[in-house]
Design an enzyme around this catalytic site. Sequence first.
Site, PDB file in Angstrom:
ATOM      1  N   HIS A 391       0.838  -1.206   0.000  1.00 31.54           N
ATOM      2  CA  HIS A 391       0.000   0.000   0.000  1.00 31.54           C
ATOM      3  C   HIS A 391       0.872   1.256   0.000  1.00 31.54           C
ATOM      4  O   HIS A 391       0.712   2.146  -0.848  1.00 31.54           O
ATOM      5  CB  HIS A 391      -0.904  -0.034   1.236  1.00 31.54           C
ATOM      6  CG  HIS A 391      -1.803   1.146   1.381  1.00 31.54           C
ATOM      7  ND1 HIS A 391      -3.140   1.109   1.053  1.00 31.54           N
ATOM      8  CD2 HIS A 391      -1.573   2.411   1.838  1.00 31.54           C
ATOM      9  CE1 HIS A 391      -3.685   2.288   1.296  1.00 31.54           C
ATOM     10  NE2 HIS A 391      -2.758   3.092   1.779  1.00 31.54           N
ATOM     11  N   GLU A 392       1.792   1.335   0.962  1.00 32.47           N
ATOM     12  CA  GLU A 392       2.648   2.519   1.059  1.00 32.47           C
ATOM     13  C   GLU A 392       3.574   2.619  -0.148  1.00 32.47           C
ATOM     14  O   GLU A 392       3.915   3.718  -0.590  1.00 32.47           O
ATOM     15  CB  GLU A 392       3.457   2.487   2.359  1.00 32.47           C
ATOM     16  CG  GLU A 392       2.615   2.450   3.638  1.00 32.47           C
ATOM     17  CD  GLU A 392       1.596   3.574   3.745  1.00 32.47           C
ATOM     18  OE1 GLU A 392       1.801   4.630   3.100  1.00 32.47           O
ATOM     19  OE2 GLU A 392       0.590   3.407   4.462  1.00 32.47           O
ATOM     20  N   HIS A 395       1.741   4.533  -2.795  1.00 30.85           N
ATOM     21  CA  HIS A 395       1.825   5.984  -2.576  1.00 30.85           C
ATOM     22  C   HIS A 395       3.185   6.522  -3.032  1.00 30.85           C
ATOM     23  O   HIS A 395       3.275   7.553  -3.702  1.00 30.85           O
ATOM     24  CB  HIS A 395       1.661   6.303  -1.095  1.00 30.85           C
ATOM     25  CG  HIS A 395       0.252   6.212  -0.591  1.00 30.85           C
ATOM     26  ND1 HIS A 395      -0.803   6.843  -1.212  1.00 30.85           N
ATOM     27  CD2 HIS A 395      -0.265   5.597   0.510  1.00 30.85           C
ATOM     28  CE1 HIS A 395      -1.917   6.604  -0.528  1.00 30.85           C
ATOM     29  NE2 HIS A 395      -1.618   5.852   0.511  1.00 30.85           N
ATOM     30  N   HIS A 398       3.642   6.642  -6.752  1.00 28.92           N
ATOM     31  CA  HIS A 398       2.813   7.740  -7.262  1.00 28.92           C
ATOM     32  C   HIS A 398       3.573   9.055  -7.106  1.00 28.92           C
ATOM     33  O   HIS A 398       3.642   9.870  -8.044  1.00 28.92           O
ATOM     34  CB  HIS A 398       1.491   7.776  -6.492  1.00 28.92           C
ATOM     35  CG  HIS A 398       0.395   8.527  -7.177  1.00 28.92           C
ATOM     36  ND1 HIS A 398      -0.875   8.628  -6.657  1.00 28.92           N
ATOM     37  CD2 HIS A 398       0.368   9.241  -8.333  1.00 28.92           C
ATOM     38  CE1 HIS A 398      -1.621   9.343  -7.465  1.00 28.92           C
ATOM     39  NE2 HIS A 398      -0.893   9.735  -8.485  1.00 28.92           N
TER      40      HIS A 398
END
Length: 599
Positions: A391-392, A395, A398
């Site tokens: 998940h991180e 980020h 991105h």
Amino acid sequence: MSNNEQIPERSEIQTCDKWDLSKLFAGDDEWNTALFEFEKMAEKIPAFQGTLGKTVENLADWLDFSRDLNILGERLGYWAFLRQSENEGDNTARTMSGKITMAEAKANAASSWENPEILAIPENTMKDFLLHDRIKDYRIYLEKILRYKPYILSGKEERIIAMNAEGEGSVKDAFSVLTNVDFNFGTIDMPEGKRPLSQSTFSMFLENENRDIRQIAYNKFYDCFDSHKNVIAALLSGSVKQDVINARIRGYTSAREAALFPDNVSLSVYDNLITAVNGKLDYLHRYYALRKKVLKLNELRHYDVYTPLVKNVQTTTSWNKAVDIISEALAPLGGEYVSTLRSGLLGRWADRYENKGKRSGAFSAGSFTGDPYILMNYKENSIRDLFTLAHEGGHSMHSWYGARNNPFMHYKYTIFEAEVASTFNEELLFRYLLNQSDDKQMRLYLVNKHADELLGTLYRQTMFAEFEKVTHELEENGTPLTTNILRSEYRKLLEKYFGSAMVFEETSDLEGMRIPHFYRAFYVYKYATGVSAALALADRVLNGGESEKQDYFAFLKSGGSRFPIEALKVAGVDMGSPNPVNAACDTFGKLVTELEKML
């Protein structure tokens, strides 16, 4: 040995397991020198006032100066934040955080004339300015400012608002201090002895297999809120009132319109989310009925909804193995994405393990200058931590693409888009693990975990979003938000979302007055839209070809160069339509069906 004694000091953590912040600053001394430079630069701000509309060169000179000042301010802020995250008790780091916060607040107040002055430039003059080569890196930044023309006040009024901004956080701060520091929730008798009940331990008790422990913890927790319900209600009411006042000062038709305007999101997107989810509540009700059946309960209570239906699967996954698994799961995204993330995770992007005083949880902190840093408290025996790392990583990648494909003034993506890239990675990891596993218990665990997380992100956040809409509309229509009104409106939502399988306590509706998100209104809906977009894009990329993959990368690279609805359209999903939300709800429904078969 106590749990605290088993947690190492930061000095005991190997250097290779800590993040490397040297791309920001070499150390605290260099940071202090840079802070002095920032403060000296900020003193030059008034010299630009009154010059922006005279020539395009003047405007470009100001934008160059503002860019450089803000790049330095971002570096200073990230260093202080990350250093403090390493050890929340480090007074040096906390002092640095305080210093840069004050310096930036002073600079923001000194430059509060910027937007009014830009908006005062005649329309035809601004059109000519926007065509000039020196403005090319600032066109999007300026066009976004020009959208605010109906809502920007005079320079003097904007300065007053800027100076008052710090005080507006007092209500939120009071709520946080009251509930996290002053409240005494007592202790819970556990087999291993008395354990403290707090905001942070509450969820742990609700996950306990022993129903008596769940019930006692739930009642103690909400009894504390009940004894302070009127002051809590006053704080929440004050926060809503401030939202409404700020919107009216600027001329918005509602607080919700004011909150959605920066992202250029129409009210219909918000309303479509609520309508779509409300139309698919039968899936949620089936899930709670299944929970009641599996737990073998005569009555399903509010304290029964978090205890796992499936016991955690015992696995051990080292950090390096976790990176291998994530790399394989994300292979459909291609070599550059995987190799970059892999190199960062095996290198020094991440602060991997817990140490005394370290901030709990996990986050990604991507900036224009440094690496897209990741804070973890990774545990090898937790499958959840494997998903958290993916998940991180989403980020961070991105941020990595945004910073490398855009000028500083618009490299940052919005919160609306943020959860798409991170949840997308989790979805690919879930599908990879499910396809790779032949173990029935592991597959059951993964399906149950996915269902619970989709429930929390899609359904629960939409319920919160609906409550925010209701409370602000009541305030705007002249209905005082008393304790009874707040509780009554929240109970209606509890009964609607949880359905007939649930029996609530008298204090259950106090949940609506303990959610910190409500003190930053109208952003929780973005979690629900984000997961809906992520699921749609995962299907599109995995079932498509090179074109669909490149569409997704166009989204990652867009940073803040497009408004979020437009950026997601480029990726291949239209969040202006209710279809992605309906599809996400249907995905949850399929997971429920699968659980009904497996359990």
